[in-house]
Design a protein around this motif. Structure first.
Motif, PDB file in Angstrom:
ATOM      1  N   ALA A 244      49.772  66.906  45.863  1.00 22.66           N
ATOM      2  CA  ALA A 244      50.511  68.033  46.449  1.00 22.66           C
ATOM      3  C   ALA A 244      50.567  69.207  45.481  1.00 22.66           C
ATOM      4  CB  ALA A 244      51.918  67.584  46.840  1.00 22.66           C
ATOM      5  N   LEU A 245      50.782  68.919  44.197  1.00 21.31           N
ATOM      6  CA  LEU A 245      50.797  69.988  43.198  1.00 21.31           C
ATOM      7  C   LEU A 245      49.428  70.655  43.086  1.00 21.31           C
ATOM      8  CD1 LEU A 245      52.858  68.170  40.422  1.00 21.31           C
ATOM      9  CD2 LEU A 245      53.651  70.029  41.886  1.00 21.31           C
ATOM     10  N   LEU A 246      48.369  69.839  43.067  1.00 21.38           N
ATOM     11  CA  LEU A 246      47.019  70.404  42.999  1.00 21.38           C
ATOM     12  C   LEU A 246      46.698  71.211  44.246  1.00 21.38           C
ATOM     13  CD1 LEU A 246      45.064  67.366  41.509  1.00 21.38           C
ATOM     14  CD2 LEU A 246      45.765  69.448  40.330  1.00 21.38           C
ATOM     15  N   GLY A 247      47.116  70.713  45.412  1.00 17.26           N
ATOM     16  CA  GLY A 247      46.886  71.453  46.644  1.00 17.26           C
ATOM     17  C   GLY A 247      47.585  72.796  46.643  1.00 17.26           C
ATOM     18  N   ALA A 248      48.824  72.842  46.150  1.00 10.17           N
ATOM     19  CA  ALA A 248      49.544  74.112  46.073  1.00 10.17           C
ATOM     20  C   ALA A 248      48.830  75.085  45.141  1.00 10.17           C
ATOM     21  CB  ALA A 248      50.971  73.873  45.602  1.00 10.17           C
ATOM     22  N   GLY A 249      48.344  74.570  44.002  1.00 12.33           N
ATOM     23  CA  GLY A 249      47.603  75.437  43.090  1.00 12.33           C
ATOM     24  C   GLY A 249      46.337  75.984  43.722  1.00 12.33           C
ATOM     25  N   LEU A 250      45.639  75.149  44.490  1.00 11.76           N
ATOM     26  CA  LEU A 250      44.418  75.600  45.153  1.00 11.76           C
ATOM     27  C   LEU A 250      44.721  76.675  46.191  1.00 11.76           C
ATOM     28  CD1 LEU A 250      41.385  75.251  45.559  1.00 11.76           C
ATOM     29  CD2 LEU A 250      41.870  73.396  47.164  1.00 11.76           C
ATOM     30  N   ILE A 251      45.824  76.532  46.908  1.00 10.85           N
ATOM     31  CA  ILE A 251      46.182  77.518  47.930  1.00 10.85           C
ATOM     32  C   ILE A 251      46.530  78.858  47.296  1.00 10.85           C
ATOM     33  CG2 ILE A 251      47.964  78.113  49.631  1.00 10.85           C
ATOM     34  CD1 ILE A 251      47.992  75.175  50.419  1.00 10.85           C
ATOM     35  N   VAL A 252      47.351  78.831  46.238  1.00 12.32           N
ATOM     36  CA  VAL A 252      47.723  80.083  45.570  1.00 12.32           C
ATOM     37  C   VAL A 252      46.494  80.742  44.960  1.00 12.32           C
ATOM     38  CG1 VAL A 252      49.050  81.060  43.666  1.00 12.32           C
ATOM     39  CG2 VAL A 252      50.095  79.369  45.164  1.00 12.32           C
ATOM     40  N   ALA A 253      45.619  79.943  44.354  1.00 12.13           N
ATOM     41  CA  ALA A 253      44.400  80.513  43.774  1.00 12.13           C
ATOM     42  C   ALA A 253      43.527  81.155  44.849  1.00 12.13           C
ATOM     43  CB  ALA A 253      43.623  79.421  43.033  1.00 12.13           C
ATOM     44  N   THR A 254      43.413  80.501  46.000  1.00  4.23           N
ATOM     45  CA  THR A 254      42.602  81.058  47.089  1.00  4.23           C
ATOM     46  C   THR A 254      43.228  82.314  47.671  1.00  4.23           C
ATOM     47  OG1 THR A 254      41.829  78.832  47.659  1.00  4.23           O
ATOM     48  CG2 THR A 254      41.551  80.554  49.318  1.00  4.23           C
ATOM     49  N   ARG A 255      44.530  82.268  47.911  1.00  3.76           N
ATOM     50  CA  ARG A 255      45.216  83.382  48.569  1.00  3.76           C
ATOM     51  C   ARG A 255      45.330  84.615  47.685  1.00  3.76           C
ATOM     52  NH1 ARG A 255      51.526  82.728  49.711  1.00  3.76           N
ATOM     53  NH2 ARG A 255      51.423  82.872  47.432  1.00  3.76           N
TER      54      ARG A 255
ATOM     55  N   TRP B 233      44.138  84.863  44.036  1.00  4.07           N
ATOM     56  CA  TRP B 233      43.187  85.097  42.948  1.00  4.07           C
ATOM     57  C   TRP B 233      41.776  85.312  43.482  1.00  4.07           C
ATOM     58  CZ3 TRP B 233      39.508  81.902  40.007  1.00  4.07           C
ATOM     59  CH2 TRP B 233      39.150  82.482  38.783  1.00  4.07           C
ATOM     60  N   VAL B 234      41.275  84.350  44.263  1.00  2.00           N
ATOM     61  CA  VAL B 234      39.929  84.505  44.832  1.00  2.00           C
ATOM     62  C   VAL B 234      39.887  85.678  45.796  1.00  2.00           C
ATOM     63  CG1 VAL B 234      38.138  83.375  46.197  1.00  2.00           C
ATOM     64  CG2 VAL B 234      39.465  82.048  44.548  1.00  2.00           C
ATOM     65  N   ALA B 235      40.934  85.817  46.630  1.00  3.06           N
ATOM     66  CA  ALA B 235      40.953  86.908  47.603  1.00  3.06           C
ATOM     67  C   ALA B 235      41.027  88.271  46.930  1.00  3.06           C
ATOM     68  CB  ALA B 235      42.141  86.741  48.556  1.00  3.06           C
ATOM     69  N   GLY B 236      41.428  88.295  45.640  1.00  2.00           N
ATOM     70  CA  GLY B 236      41.468  89.574  44.939  1.00  2.00           C
ATOM     71  C   GLY B 236      40.104  90.206  44.780  1.00  2.00           C
TER      72      GLY B 236
ATOM     73  N   TRP C 192      37.836  89.943  47.062  1.00  2.00           N
ATOM     74  CA  TRP C 192      37.410  90.274  48.428  1.00  2.00           C
ATOM     75  C   TRP C 192      38.638  90.766  49.184  1.00  2.00           C
ATOM     76  CZ3 TRP C 192      35.007  86.510  52.573  1.00  2.00           C
ATOM     77  CH2 TRP C 192      34.312  87.276  53.512  1.00  2.00           C
ATOM     78  N   PRO C 193      39.107  91.964  48.872  1.00  9.47           N
ATOM     79  CA  PRO C 193      40.394  92.440  49.402  1.00  9.47           C
ATOM     80  C   PRO C 193      40.427  92.439  50.927  1.00  9.47           C
ATOM     81  CG  PRO C 193      39.593  93.893  47.663  1.00  9.47           C
ATOM     82  CD  PRO C 193      38.471  92.956  48.000  1.00  9.47           C
ATOM     83  N   GLY C 194      41.571  92.044  51.459  1.00  9.47           N
ATOM     84  CA  GLY C 194      41.772  92.068  52.896  1.00  9.47           C
ATOM     85  C   GLY C 194      41.313  90.827  53.623  1.00  9.47           C
ATOM     86  N   HIS C 195      40.715  89.872  52.896  1.00  7.00           N
ATOM     87  CA  HIS C 195      40.176  88.675  53.551  1.00  7.00           C
ATOM     88  C   HIS C 195      40.882  87.401  53.102  1.00  7.00           C
ATOM     89  CE1 HIS C 195      36.812  90.739  55.506  1.00  7.00           C
ATOM     90  NE2 HIS C 195      36.719  91.454  54.399  1.00  7.00           N
ATOM     91  N   GLY C 196      42.094  87.541  52.592  1.00  6.22           N
ATOM     92  CA  GLY C 196      42.847  86.361  52.205  1.00  6.22           C
ATOM     93  C   GLY C 196      43.048  85.374  53.343  1.00  6.22           C
ATOM     94  N   PRO C 197      43.474  85.840  54.548  1.00  8.05           N
ATOM     95  CA  PRO C 197      43.624  84.897  55.668  1.00  8.05           C
ATOM     96  C   PRO C 197      42.333  84.176  56.027  1.00  8.05           C
ATOM     97  CG  PRO C 197      44.766  86.952  56.147  1.00  8.05           C
ATOM     98  CD  PRO C 197      43.984  87.185  54.895  1.00  8.05           C
ATOM     99  N   LEU C 198      41.199  84.877  55.949  1.00  8.67           N
ATOM    100  CA  LEU C 198      39.926  84.239  56.258  1.00  8.67           C
ATOM    101  C   LEU C 198      39.627  83.114  55.274  1.00  8.67           C
ATOM    102  CD1 LEU C 198      37.231  84.149  57.821  1.00  8.67           C
ATOM    103  CD2 LEU C 198      36.358  85.861  56.219  1.00  8.67           C
ATOM    104  N   LEU C 199      39.832  83.373  53.980  1.00 14.09           N
ATOM    105  CA  LEU C 199      39.569  82.352  52.976  1.00 14.09           C
ATOM    106  C   LEU C 199      40.509  81.159  53.145  1.00 14.09           C
ATOM    107  CD1 LEU C 199      39.045  84.660  49.867  1.00 14.09           C
ATOM    108  CD2 LEU C 199      37.294  83.444  51.154  1.00 14.09           C
ATOM    109  N   LEU C 200      41.780  81.434  53.435  1.00 10.68           N
ATOM    110  CA  LEU C 200      42.722  80.341  53.652  1.00 10.68           C
ATOM    111  C   LEU C 200      42.359  79.540  54.896  1.00 10.68           C
ATOM    112  CD1 LEU C 200      46.125  82.006  52.740  1.00 10.68           C
ATOM    113  CD2 LEU C 200      45.032  80.104  51.563  1.00 10.68           C
ATOM    114  N   GLY C 201      41.922  80.243  55.940  1.00  7.93           N
ATOM    115  CA  GLY C 201      41.505  79.537  57.148  1.00  7.93           C
ATOM    116  C   GLY C 201      40.331  78.611  56.893  1.00  7.93           C
TER     117      GLY C 201
END
Length: 714
Positions: free
Chosen positions: A635-646, A648-651, A653-662
């Motif tokens: 669960a801790l690793l999953g939370a870290g992956l979500i925050v990183a995707t939403r 850090w990675v989305a930074g 590719w601005p504006g596409h955070g929801p797409l990456l999370l989806g």
């Protein structure tokens, strides 16, 4: 008469709005009640129709007809695609479907914005409908009256199709007895696809026709989905006419309620939804306190004494603990056959019996590790130690912004661990754990604003406030199971969100809270402002909270909770107060979520309603699925992956955070059906069950749980 006259127009508006919700909810009810798919992307299907209709509208009848045909067809195709997407998840339950469809909703929402823009589109209707008519002395839009007539005709036509035609008979048979349907020569899979395609077509048609009422724009799909879920819950899944009247009632609350009782209107809908669900769970799922032989005199004391005796006799370092049999008060001696062969064959895969090692332990311990004192314990603790070393070293490896994100991930991780306790251990899948999370967050913000800036004090008081909140709402949750729990907790979360937006003196409303004093880690110290200081504080609190959680889950209390989920009928028959165990688990999970909320405020130094909304609840549930439903580390690793995707990675590719999370949602559901913990074949909770075990479906508390093979455990 003056009062009636003053509220006539809002009342008629409520009918029109309610009938729009009926058309949408009819498709959602069809998908869930008949096809068995909990479709959280249904609002996106509405948005597909709304955007398409608005784009093709040109103020002529031809434009309206073209938009209706194109929007309905596009949503119909999307519904058929949804059938193919959910087909591999047929045996995995509604939780996997909910996560998959929510991920598809995020992807679809991002694509719609890329195609049509982020602004709300204007909708042009034919000139004959773009006028007003006289209604009891008042002017009223002609289009809305026309829509009311069309919706009533649609309700009558849908009821006739379902009850009077061969097609409707096939649809009902697909829901009630697919094997019998297959025996008559019909393909249940084709009927399933047709039902979801029809549900999509209804949503798309509602989007086109309802675009002048609920226009296409940001937030449209979420708003429509939430209101449709309320309609489906209130109306049930068996009658279109019940859905029809429930939709009208919801429409009246949304329009007439605002003019009559504006202060109460935001709470009425989800309060009614929660009340209906709780009442249904109480009448449909009666709890039995004990079996026919009567309650045990003191089952908790008996279990404690039995476990203590077994632990004294067992050599140190021996893998394996008394599991389901001890939890039910009937522990077996090692090596004895305490159940018949049929009983053992019917147990879910991954369930450890008394005196045996859970799967993933024992034989898989490396030889060099097994030679060490307590080798198995080292193996179980190794992932925690590796994770801790990595977390401690982060400030030396990352920049200030990334360190801040890591602190936010720790806060979300504690929320995810609280969801793990309820979903993985107690068997109560939740979409409302952001409610105690919000209580803890706003408690800390208000304490800091009042001058209580000492960190430990904030943590303790926030956890206490969240625990009290969970104790109040817990009785409404613990009686239900499966999808009903998801809906009840969703209603509680939305009610909490309504309070957050309305109680501006405490929460700041939609503007949130900012500018409160910084938290102090120690007495006499200064407020923490540097990212590294805040992160280290968050890490210490998270380590303490997770350590306590693991100790409790591996204690006899944790065994009781595991037995409640895996062998509830046996627990009740042995006289265990299952409801009390679940309530205590709900309160403890709420306190842990409150700690996470407190950490989030300390790290971010601001708080907004978006930080405690439905998306965060869905992210926490996704983190649990990523890690494995009974894995605290996962669960801790999953939370870290979500925050990183939403963030850090989305930074990049601005504006596409929801797409990456989806994409992350969808990939997780397909690629990691048992989570990260399933990759190493075990769990870190010590409950002897598979980390990726599916969440139990709707069933009475006294009913046996279905195993993956489709058989039923006694």
């Amino acid at each position: 008469m003056d009062l009636l006259d003053a509220h006539l127009i809002p009342a008629v508006d409520g009918v029109a709005f309610g009938l729009l919700l009926f058309v949408v909810a009819a498709g959602l009810s069809l998908a869930f009640g008949t096809a068995g798919v909990l479709n959280l992307s249904h609002g996106t299907l509405y948005a597909i129709g709304a955007y398409t209709g608005a784009e093709l509208s040109d103020g002529t009848w031809g434009g309206l007809a073209l938009g209706l045909a194109a929007g309905t067809a596009a949503a119909c195709v999307a519904g058929a695609g949804l059938s193919a997407a959910t087909a591999p998840l047929a045996r995995r339950g509604h939780l996997a479907q909910a996560l998959l469809t929510f991920g598809l909703a995020l992807i679809g929402g991002d694509l719609l914005i890329q195609l049509f823009g982020a602004d709300e589109l204007p909708v042009r209707v034919p000139e004959a409908l773009d006028s007003s008519v006289t209604l009891l002395g008042h002017r009223y839009p002609a289009y809305r009256l026309c829509f009311i007539v069309m919706a009533v005709l649609l309700a009558a036509f849908g009821t006739w199709v379902l009850t009077r035609t061969r097609m409707g008979a096939a649809v009902r048979a697909a829901a009630d007895d697919p094997q019998m349907l297959a025996a008559t020569g019909h393909n249940p899979r084709a009927v399933h696809t047709g039902v979801l395609a029809a549900a999509g077509a209804l949503a798309g048609a509602a989007g086109v026709l309802g675009a002048p009422i609920i226009g296409p724009g940001p937030g449209t799909s979420e708003n429509v989905l939430m209101l449709s879920l309320v309609v489906v819950v209130l109306g049930g899944l068996r009658s279109l006419w019940a859905t029809f009247f429930a939709a009208v009632a919801v429409g009246e609350v949304q329009t007439l309620g605002v003019s009559l009782v504006p202060d109460l209107a935001p709470y009425l809908l989800f309060a009614a939804m929660a009340a209906v669900l709780v009442l249904r769970s109480r009448f449909a799922e009666p709890a039995t306190a004990h079996g026919p032989e009567g309650p045990a005199p003191d089952p908790v004391a008996r279990l404690r004494g039995h476990l203590a005796g077994r632990l004294r006799r067992r050599p140190r370092g021996t893998p394996g603990t008394a599991e389901a049999a001890e939890a039910s008060g009937t522990a077996e001696a090692p090596g004895t056959a305490g159940a018949s062969g049929a009983d053992r064959a019917a147990e879910p895969a991954g369930t450890a019996r008394a005196g045996t090692a859970p799967r993933g332990y024992g034989n898989r311990v490396p030889k060099w590790l097994a030679r060490l004192p307590g080798g198995t314990a080292w193996r179980q603790a190794a992932p925690l130690l590796v994770l801790l070393v990595l977390l401690i070293s982060l400030p030396a490896l990352l920049d200030a912004y990334s360190i801040s994100l890591a602190g936010s991930a720790l806060a979300l991780g504690l929320l995810a661990v609280s969801v793990t306790i309820l979903t993985g251990y107690a068997g109560l899948p939740t979409l409302g754990q952001t409610a105690p999370f919000a209580v803890g967050a706003y408690a800390t913000a208000n304490l800091a604003d009042a001058g209580w800036t000492m960190g430990p004090v904030q943590i303790v008081l926030s956890a206490l406030a969240a625990a009290v909140f969970s104790a109040v709402v817990g009785p409404a949750v613990i009686r239900a199971r499966g999808t009903t729990v998801l809906m009840i907790t969703l209603a509680i979360g939305e009610l909490t969100g309504a309070v957050v937006n309305q109680l501006k003196s405490v929460t700041g409303g939609a503007d949130g809270l900012v500018g409160f004093p910084a938290t102090r880690a120690l007495w006499g110290g200064e407020g923490m402002l540097e990212e590294s200081e805040l992160y280290n504080y968050a890490l210490v609190v998270a380590v303490v909270a997770v350590s306590i959680t693991l100790l409790v889950l591996r204690s006899p209390a944790g065994k009781l909770l595991t037995g409640t989920r895996g062998a509830e009928a046996r627990m009740r028959a042995s006289g265990h107060p299952v409801g009390r165990y679940l309530l205590v688990a709900h309160i403890c999970a709420g306190a842990l979520a409150g700690v996470g909320g407190s950490l989030m405020v300390t790290v971010q130094q601001y708080l907004s309603p978006a930080d405690v909304g439905f998306e965060i609840a869905a992210f926490a549930l996704l983190a649990v699925v990523i890690g494995g439903t009974t894995s605290v580390i996962g669960a801790l690793l999953g939370a870290g992956l979500i925050v990183a995707t939403r963030d850090w990675v989305a930074g990049s590719w601005p504006g596409h955070g929801p797409l990456l999370l989806g994409v992350l949602f969808v990939a997780t559901v397909y690629v990691l059906p048992r989570g990260l913990a399933g990759l190493r074949g075990g769990n870190d909770g010590g409950n002897g069950r598979s980390s990726g075990a599916p969440v139990p479906e709707d069933r009475p508390p006294s009913a046996p749980a279905p195993n993956p093979a489709g058989k039923v455990s006694p």
